[in-house]
Design an enzyme around this catalytic site. Structure first.
Site, short mmCIF file in Angstrom:
data_model
loop_
_atom_site.label_atom_id
_atom_site.label_comp_id
_atom_site.label_asym_id
_atom_site.label_seq_id
_atom_site.Cartn_x
_atom_site.Cartn_y
_atom_site.Cartn_z
N LYS A 32 -3.70 3.37 0.27
CA LYS A 32 -5.11 3.03 0.51
C LYS A 32 -5.69 3.93 1.60
O LYS A 32 -6.77 4.50 1.43
CB LYS A 32 -5.22 1.56 0.95
CG LYS A 32 -6.57 1.18 1.51
CD LYS A 32 -6.64 -0.27 1.91
CE LYS A 32 -6.07 -0.60 3.27
NZ LYS A 32 -6.89 -0.19 4.42
N ASN A 33 -4.98 4.06 2.72
CA ASN A 33 -5.54 4.76 3.87
C ASN A 33 -5.52 6.28 3.72
O ASN A 33 -6.00 7.01 4.59
CB ASN A 33 -4.86 4.31 5.16
CG ASN A 33 -5.27 2.88 5.51
OD1 ASN A 33 -6.20 2.34 4.92
ND2 ASN A 33 -4.56 2.28 6.46
N CYS B 192 -13.90 -6.33 14.64
CA CYS B 192 -13.33 -7.07 13.52
C CYS B 192 -12.21 -7.95 14.04
O CYS B 192 -11.96 -7.99 15.24
CB CYS B 192 -12.86 -6.14 12.40
SG CYS B 192 -11.29 -5.37 12.69
N ARG C 209 -12.58 -2.29 18.06
CA ARG C 209 -12.56 -1.11 17.18
C ARG C 209 -13.84 -0.26 17.26
O ARG C 209 -14.55 -0.07 16.26
CB ARG C 209 -12.26 -1.51 15.74
CG ARG C 209 -10.96 -2.27 15.63
CD ARG C 209 -10.56 -2.54 14.21
NE ARG C 209 -10.14 -1.34 13.50
CZ ARG C 209 -9.79 -1.35 12.21
NH1 ARG C 209 -9.82 -2.46 11.53
NH2 ARG C 209 -9.40 -0.25 11.63
N ASP D 289 0.38 -1.71 11.27
CA ASP D 289 0.13 -2.34 9.96
C ASP D 289 1.38 -3.02 9.40
O ASP D 289 1.31 -3.66 8.35
CB ASP D 289 -0.39 -1.30 8.96
CG ASP D 289 -1.84 -0.91 9.22
OD1 ASP D 289 -2.48 -1.55 10.07
OD2 ASP D 289 -2.32 0.04 8.58
N ARG E 117 -8.02 -6.52 -0.84
CA ARG E 117 -8.63 -5.27 -0.39
C ARG E 117 -7.61 -4.14 -0.34
O ARG E 117 -7.98 -2.98 -0.44
CB ARG E 117 -9.22 -5.44 1.02
CG ARG E 117 -10.47 -6.28 1.04
CD ARG E 117 -10.97 -6.39 2.47
NE ARG E 117 -10.83 -5.13 3.16
CZ ARG E 117 -10.51 -4.99 4.44
NH1 ARG E 117 -10.32 -6.04 5.20
NH2 ARG E 117 -10.41 -3.82 4.98
N1 EPU Z 1 -10.39 3.57 19.20
C1 EPU Z 1 -11.36 3.72 20.18
N2 EPU Z 1 -12.43 4.52 19.93
C2 EPU Z 1 -12.59 5.18 18.74
C3 EPU Z 1 -11.61 5.04 17.75
C4 EPU Z 1 -10.51 4.22 18.00
O1 EPU Z 1 -11.24 3.13 21.25
O2 EPU Z 1 -13.59 5.88 18.59
C5 EPU Z 1 -9.22 2.69 19.46
C6 EPU Z 1 -9.19 1.49 18.50
O3 EPU Z 1 -10.01 0.42 18.95
C7 EPU Z 1 -7.71 1.16 18.49
C8 EPU Z 1 -7.05 2.53 18.60
O4 EPU Z 1 -8.04 3.41 19.14
O5 EPU Z 1 -7.37 0.38 19.60
C9 EPU Z 1 -6.54 3.11 17.29
O6 EPU Z 1 -7.53 2.98 16.29
P1 EPU Z 1 -7.69 4.02 15.08
O7 EPU Z 1 -9.00 4.69 15.20
O8 EPU Z 1 -6.47 4.86 14.95
O9 EPU Z 1 -7.76 3.02 13.83
P2 EPU Z 1 -8.61 3.27 12.53
O10 EPU Z 1 -8.68 4.70 12.25
O11 EPU Z 1 -9.88 2.49 12.61
C10 EPU Z 1 -6.61 3.24 10.82
C11 EPU Z 1 -6.23 2.43 9.62
C12 EPU Z 1 -5.83 1.02 10.05
C13 EPU Z 1 -4.63 1.13 11.01
C14 EPU Z 1 -5.01 2.02 12.20
C15 EPU Z 1 -3.86 2.27 13.16
C16 EPU Z 1 -7.62 3.44 7.90
C17 EPU Z 1 -8.75 3.31 6.95
N3 EPU Z 1 -7.37 2.39 8.71
O12 EPU Z 1 -7.71 2.55 11.43
O13 EPU Z 1 -5.43 0.33 8.87
O14 EPU Z 1 -4.27 -0.15 11.49
O15 EPU Z 1 -5.49 3.31 11.72
O16 EPU Z 1 -2.79 2.84 12.49
O17 EPU Z 1 -6.93 4.45 7.91
C18 EPU Z 1 -5.20 -1.52 7.45
O18 EPU Z 1 -4.96 -0.73 6.52
O19 EPU Z 1 -5.04 -2.77 7.35
C19 EPU Z 1 -5.70 -1.01 8.72
C20 EPU Z 1 -6.30 -1.79 9.63
#
Ligand code: EPU
Length: 418
Positions: free
Chosen positions: A22-23, A119, A124, A315, A395
């Site tokens: 998915k990701n 969320c 996030r 995850d 999802r």
């Molecule tokens: N963060 C910030 N600022 C930003 C971006 C991130 O503070 O601008 C923080 C977040 O709040 C968090 C940390 O950095 O504490 C890591 O977040 P990241 O941005 O890596 O998460 P994401 O890109 O929103 C993806 C996956 C998630 C998975 C996380 C961590 C996708 C679509 N989603 O989310 O997947 O948990 O990386 O590996 O790739 C899931 O599939 O259930 C899911 C939540």
């Protein structure tokens, strides 16, 4: 809203095939916005988030063709993008809609994307995505809950972003993906430090490179992207879902039996396999795409700390927690990525504390991995578990009921209203 009714205590035996990640499929589909040519994406999991992504692309005037939606193969062609916008309606159901921001900025130099709110698992924010785009010359304002971003004309090249030296304060997966896509069509070179190293990021790089992007440093925390003028069409097959595979590994380890997991990528599962082995599960890598898991005589406690890849994935934390409840000894589970990702724990505590009571009802909090954890808990619990509001698992997990049933689980989907 549908529910799952699970009668626990069945050994899982047989073979289960893993779907596409998915990701990985999410950024790969968004990357189709970077070219006017046709892009074919294969091995897309048939899950709700990908249907949402296809709607988002279609809204922007990309032509999205598939046999029947949900599909595993999509053809996407975006000769013109007339609506560079991701509405609140779609973003509120899927935060990954933010992945259209980078491609839109690169291709049309303007975008209006709803700000994803907090969320269930944490606040996030997307501040790091925005800061990096600003460094690349974007002007960004937020107004009425929307990110409004644009690039002013910079000389003869028009509304193009420019390369920059970006150091992420924190490792962010979708942030890295957004900047990779933005930088692929920017003027000059972008160096991205402290980049995410997840296999899904590498999959996107492989796809972008096939489209003509010049990127080096895959799999490391420093990525160098030399912007090109145009990208072209390609075909791409999405990598297997390591979280789905890991979920089945835990299912096999906790229910006993003998499960063979096919269509997976064992090398993406290093930390999970090592931890499950430490806890006593018997795991064999059969070949480059197959893993066999057998339950342990006795599971023993093993501490886990979630980390960015190649560490133990956040995850997989909820699923691992179920295993920990079955292990002898005390396991410490530390979540370092999201501040609020322990909601499943209280539901599992209710299931454990009432283990002799049948007809237990678990309320699923809104985190799709937590829902997967509760399904696993239902598989090992004594008696019946009813998991309500399975929307979140739909999802992200393709055909989980059918896949678990095929290997011996007693699980039914109870449709809303029945
Ligand atoms: N963060 C910030 N600022 C930003 C971006 C991130 O503070 O601008 C923080 C977040 O709040 C968090 C940390 O950095 O504490 C890591 O977040 P990241 O941005 O890596 O998460 P994401 O890109 O929103 C993806 C996956 C998630 C998975 C996380 C961590 C996708 C679509 N989603 O989310 O997947 O948990 O990386 O590996 O790739 C899931 O599939 O259930 C899911 C939540």
């Amino acid at each position: 809203m549908d529910k799952f009714l699970i009668k626990g205590g069945k050994e899982l035996r047989g073979t289960v095939a893993v779907s596409g990640a998915k990701n990985s499929a999410l950024p790969v589909m968004a990357a189709a916005l970077l070219t006017a040519d046709k892009v074919v994406v294969r091995n897309v999991p048939k899950v709700r988030d990908l249907v949402t992504m296809s709607k988002l692309l279609a809204f922007m005037d990309a032509k999205v063709t598939a046999n029947a939606i949900p599909a595993s193969d999509y053809e996407i062609q975006a000769p013109r993008l007339n609506h560079a916008e991701a509405s609140y309606e779609l973003v509120k159901t899927m935060r990954a809609s933010i992945l259209t921001l980078g491609p839109l900025m690169a291709r049309v130099g303007a975008a209006r994307v709803s700000l994803p709110g907090g969320c269930a698992i944490g606040a996030r924010p997307v501040d790091l995505h925005l800061k990096a785009l600003e460094q690349m010359g974007a002007e960004i304002a937020t107004s009425h809950g929307y990110i409004e971003a644009k690039v002013h004309g910079n000389g003869s090249r028009g509304r193009r972003l420019r390369g920059a030296h970006i150091v992420f304060e924190k490792i962010t997966v979708t942030g890295t993906e957004n900047i990779l896509m933005a930088a692929a069509l920017a003027d000059g070179e972008t160096v991205l430090e402290n980049a995410a190293r997840e296999p899904e990021v590498t999959d996107l790089i492989v796809m972008l490179r096939k489209m003509g992007a010049e990127i080096c440093g895959d799999g490391t925390s420093t990525l160098r992207i030399h912007g090109v003028k145009e990208l072209h069409g390609t075909e791409h097959t999405v990598i297997p879902d390591r979280i789905e595979a890991g979920t089945f590994l835990v299912a096999g380890a906790i229910t006993g039996g003998d499960l063979t997991i096919t269509n997976c990528e064992p090398k993406h599962l290093g930390a999970v396999i090592a931890k499950l082995q430490q806890a006593g599960a018997r795991i064999d890598i059969v070949d480059a795409t197959t893993i066999r898991v057998r339950g342990a005589e006795k599971l023993v406690a093993a501490d886990v700390t979630t980390e960015e890849y190649p560490g133990f994935a956040t995850d997989m934390q909820a699923q691992y927690m179920v295993l920990a409840t079955q292990a002898e000894g005390t396991s410490l589970i530390t979540e370092t990525i999201f501040e609020n990702r322990f909601m499943h724990a209280s539901e599992m505590m209710r299931m454990g504390a009432n283990i002799s009571i049948e007809g237990h009802t678990a309320t699923v909090p809104s985190d799709l991995r937590a829902s997967a954890g509760l399904v696993l808990a239902g598989l090992v619990a004594t008696g019946e578990t009813l998991i309500d509001r399975v929307y979140h698992i739909d999802r992200g997990y393709e055909g989980i009921v059918e896949k678990l049933k095929a290997v011996g689980a007693d699980i039914e989907r109870v449709h809303a209203g029945t």
